[in-house]
Design an enzyme around this catalytic site. Structure first.
Site, PDB file in Angstrom:
ATOM      1  N   SER A 140      43.416   4.589  34.292  1.00  0.00           N
ATOM      2  CA  SER A 140      42.239   3.729  34.247  1.00  0.00           C
ATOM      3  C   SER A 140      41.078   4.567  33.753  1.00  0.00           C
ATOM      4  O   SER A 140      41.124   5.811  33.819  1.00  0.00           O
ATOM      5  CB  SER A 140      41.927   3.196  35.652  1.00  0.00           C
ATOM      6  OG  SER A 140      40.631   2.623  35.727  1.00  0.00           O
ATOM      7  N   TYR A 153      41.225   3.914  44.927  1.00  0.00           N
ATOM      8  CA  TYR A 153      41.641   3.638  43.547  1.00  0.00           C
ATOM      9  C   TYR A 153      41.293   4.814  42.633  1.00  0.00           C
ATOM     10  O   TYR A 153      42.116   5.297  41.859  1.00  0.00           O
ATOM     11  CB  TYR A 153      40.961   2.360  43.076  1.00  0.00           C
ATOM     12  CG  TYR A 153      41.429   1.837  41.736  1.00  0.00           C
ATOM     13  CD1 TYR A 153      42.492   0.945  41.659  1.00  0.00           C
ATOM     14  CD2 TYR A 153      40.804   2.215  40.548  1.00  0.00           C
ATOM     15  CE1 TYR A 153      42.918   0.446  40.434  1.00  0.00           C
ATOM     16  CE2 TYR A 153      41.223   1.733  39.327  1.00  0.00           C
ATOM     17  CZ  TYR A 153      42.280   0.842  39.274  1.00  0.00           C
ATOM     18  OH  TYR A 153      42.710   0.353  38.057  1.00  0.00           O
TER      19      TYR A 153
END
Length: 258
Positions: A140, A153
């Site tokens: 990401s 995350y």
């Protein structure tokens, strides 16, 4: 050494998080290009998605190490080996550090960092025997930068870059490459949930979240489509990407250009 005869046969790909979003697009793209694909997802509705693409399906909770190994075993039993591994499965929980639930921290790290390690470990000997392998970790933009409210995350995605680089160094002599893809916000169910979570966390409406948080640092003011990410995966698992390893590929609308 890479086997020349191996490159002539369809390859076997295992793709996690396959029922929607990026994972679904990757399954569809690789299957359409002739690869034999095992689609892996916790959601049993992923079976219909896989079958519609001409792929096999394996239902698994990848926070369980035995089920990670079971996914690779299933691909080997069905297709005779594993050549490509795309670690894509992920979840999100938005909360500040002071209020972040421990169980959510552990679940996110187990799914998004430990599972890719265990899947890589299980697939590794099959790739090594064939002298050819491709590992793509869907990280990401949050593998490179952080955002408030996403401690687990962000930590998992940063760790995934480290795993990618280590696998690249260890895999080179065996014809195994490992790369990470670092997209900004992709139009997926996970991102749609994040919009709602961020709206609640920041006392904004959802349109403001997209404009002021998700796209604030982007040069291109739109969400990324899953098919765009799948095209990059398709390149990285191709013979043409044999010299590409240990890299973190930004597909981030210009987020990190500043």
């Amino acid at each position: 050494m890479t086997s020349t005869s191996h490159s002539e046969a369809p390859r076997v790909a295992v793709v996690t998080g396959s029922s929607s979003g990026i994972g679904r697009a990757v399954v569809e793209t690789l299957a359409a290009r002739g690869q034999r694909v095992l689609a892996v997802d916790f959601n049993p509705e992923g079976r219909a998605v896989a079958e519609s693409a001409g792929a096999h399906f394996f239902e698994a909770d990848l926070t369980d190490g035995a089920q990670c190994r079971g996914a690779i075993d299933t691909a080997v039993e069905a297709f005779g080996g594993v050549d490509i591994l795309v670690n894509n499965a992920g979840i999100q929980h938005v909360a500040d550090i002071a209020h972040f639930p421990e169980e959510k921290w552990r679940q996110i790290l187990d799914l998004m960092l430990t599972a890719p390690f265990l899947l890589t470990q299980a697939a590794w000997p099959h790739m090594q025997r064939g002298g050819w392998g491709r590992i793509v970790n869907v990280a990401s933009i949050h593998a490179k930068v952080a955002s408030p409210g996403k401690a687990a995350y962000v930590s998992a995605k940063h760790g995934l870059i480290g795993l990618t680089r280590t696998a690249a160094l260890e895999g080179g002599e065996h014809g195994i490459t490992a790369n990470a893809i670092c997209p900004a916000y992709v139009r997926t169910p996970l991102v749609e949930k994040q919009i709602a979570d961020q709206a609640r966390l920041n006392a904004m409406d959802e349109a403001e979240v997209v404009e002021k948080i998700m796209l604030a640092g982007a040069a291109v003011k739109r969400l990324i489509e899953p098919a765009e990410v799948a095209e990059l995966v398709a390149y990285l698992v191709s013979d043409g990407a044999a010299a590409v390893t240990g890299a973190d590929w930004g597909i981030d609308l210009g987020w990190t250009a500043r």
